[in-house]
Design a protein around this motif. Structure first.
Motif, short mmCIF file in Angstrom:
data_model
loop_
_atom_site.label_atom_id
_atom_site.label_comp_id
_atom_site.label_asym_id
_atom_site.label_seq_id
_atom_site.Cartn_x
_atom_site.Cartn_y
_atom_site.Cartn_z
N HIS A 113 -1.05 55.65 -7.80
CA HIS A 113 -1.47 56.24 -9.18
C HIS A 113 -1.92 54.83 -10.06
CE1 HIS A 113 -2.17 58.39 -12.90
NE2 HIS A 113 -1.04 57.80 -13.25
N LEU A 114 -0.98 53.72 -9.87
CA LEU A 114 -1.29 52.53 -10.74
C LEU A 114 -2.04 51.52 -10.08
CD1 LEU A 114 1.59 52.18 -13.28
CD2 LEU A 114 -0.43 53.25 -13.54
N GLY B 144 -6.36 48.48 -8.95
CA GLY B 144 -7.47 47.58 -8.12
C GLY B 144 -8.78 48.07 -8.29
N VAL B 145 -8.98 49.35 -8.43
CA VAL B 145 -10.48 49.76 -8.65
C VAL B 145 -10.99 49.20 -9.77
CG1 VAL B 145 -12.03 51.84 -8.87
CG2 VAL B 145 -10.32 51.65 -7.05
N TYR C 258 -14.78 45.33 -12.53
CA TYR C 258 -14.98 44.64 -13.59
C TYR C 258 -15.59 43.36 -12.77
CZ TYR C 258 -14.16 41.01 -17.18
OH TYR C 258 -14.25 40.09 -18.26
N LEU C 259 -14.91 42.95 -12.01
CA LEU C 259 -15.29 41.67 -11.42
C LEU C 259 -16.80 41.69 -10.63
CD1 LEU C 259 -12.02 40.38 -10.09
CD2 LEU C 259 -13.18 39.46 -11.97
N ARG C 260 -17.09 42.79 -10.00
CA ARG C 260 -17.92 42.83 -8.98
C ARG C 260 -19.46 43.30 -9.71
NH1 ARG C 260 -17.29 41.01 -3.99
NH2 ARG C 260 -19.52 41.11 -3.84
N LEU D 233 -11.50 59.46 -10.92
CA LEU D 233 -12.49 58.60 -11.71
C LEU D 233 -12.71 57.29 -10.77
CD1 LEU D 233 -10.93 58.68 -15.51
CD2 LEU D 233 -13.33 59.48 -14.76
N ALA D 234 -11.41 56.93 -10.05
CA ALA D 234 -11.71 55.92 -9.36
C ALA D 234 -12.50 56.07 -8.28
CB ALA D 234 -10.08 55.53 -8.68
#
Length: 261
Positions: A98-99, A104-105, A110-112, A188-189
């Protein structure tokens, strides 16, 4: 000096908007999630006995599913419980994915794929607000608290861990079953990863992830099929609100997946 050069290199090569924006987004998301947990605790007294309503609401969900001939949660559990490896895997996924997967997603996006991050961030925050409304209006005992219907707390049975233990118990609400935030976050992920990745295998795994979480929350006795459906609907509504509604009320900086967001 070496540490400073390393941080400068990391900022220039990895961070799309530098350290200030990364820290800002961490504070926004973590702060909002902590606030969500605190409000969830306050709704219906957290782990304290709020009376019969959560069990009455759960019974109404069960009766609705029985009338629609979709009350399959006991049958799924009875099939899965003898298969210890499956139940241990489901319990592990329930306690950690869940977390961990969601975080991670969010970090990867955010980064990629930074242009898409801000829409996703807002969708998560809107989803938590919708979930809190659901908890307040319809406090519901999860299946694991309804043993009279042939349901059991599989996570406790497999691992000895209960919702009343651990760090999460600080913001525990035993009756926050409707909607399923596990499924909402999984949708959402999965949707965000499928949207940004050009690879077919990533899209396939992203599409299957919400299905996996649906199986996990049902087989462990933490959600009803109704909760799953409402959780998926919450995710969809959250994306629509983040994409379409917030910009119309002037919240463009927080609502669009654009470089100016």
């Amino acid at each position: 000096m070496a540490m400073r050069r390393a941080l400068t290199w990391f900022e220039s090569r990895v961070l799309p908007r530098g350290w200030p924006d990364l820290l800002r987004q961490i504070l926004i998301l973590v702060g909002f999630y902590v606030l969500y947990g605190m409000v969830r605790l306050a709704v219906n007294g957290g782990a304290y006995d709020p009376g019969y309503q959560p069990f009455g609401d759960a019974t109404r969900i069960i009766n609705l599913e029985r009338a629609l001939h979709v009350f399959v949660e006991p049958a799924i559990q009875n099939w899965a419980l003898p298969q210890q490896w499956l139940m241990e895997a489901a319990s592990f996924i329930y306690l950690n994915a869940h977390l961990v997967v969601t975080g991670g997603v969010v970090l990867y996006i955010y980064l990629r794929h930074n242009r898409s991050f801000y829409l996703l961030r807002n969708a998560f925050m809107i989803a938590m607000v919708i979930a809190l409304i659901g908890y307040a209006l319809y406090p519901t005992a999860p299946p694991r608290l309804m043993p009279e219907w042939g349901l059991t707390d599989a996570v406790k049975q497999m691992t000895g861990i209960t919702a009343e233990q651990g760090i999460s118990s600080a913001t525990l609400n035993l009756y926050a079953a409707v909607p399923s935030v596990h499924v909402c976050f999984a949708v959402l992920a999965g949707w965000s990863m499928a949207s940004v990745s050009p690879r077919r295998w990533v899209k396939a795994l992203s599409a299957l992830y919400p299905v996996l979480i649906t199986f996990v929350v049902i087989v462990t006795g933490n959600h009803y099929l109704t909760d799953v459906l409402l959780g998926a609907m919450t995710a969809g509504v959250s994306v629509v609100l983040a994409r379409r509604v917030l910009p119309r009320v002037g919240v463009t900086k927080w609502a669009l997946d654009e470089a100016t967001a």
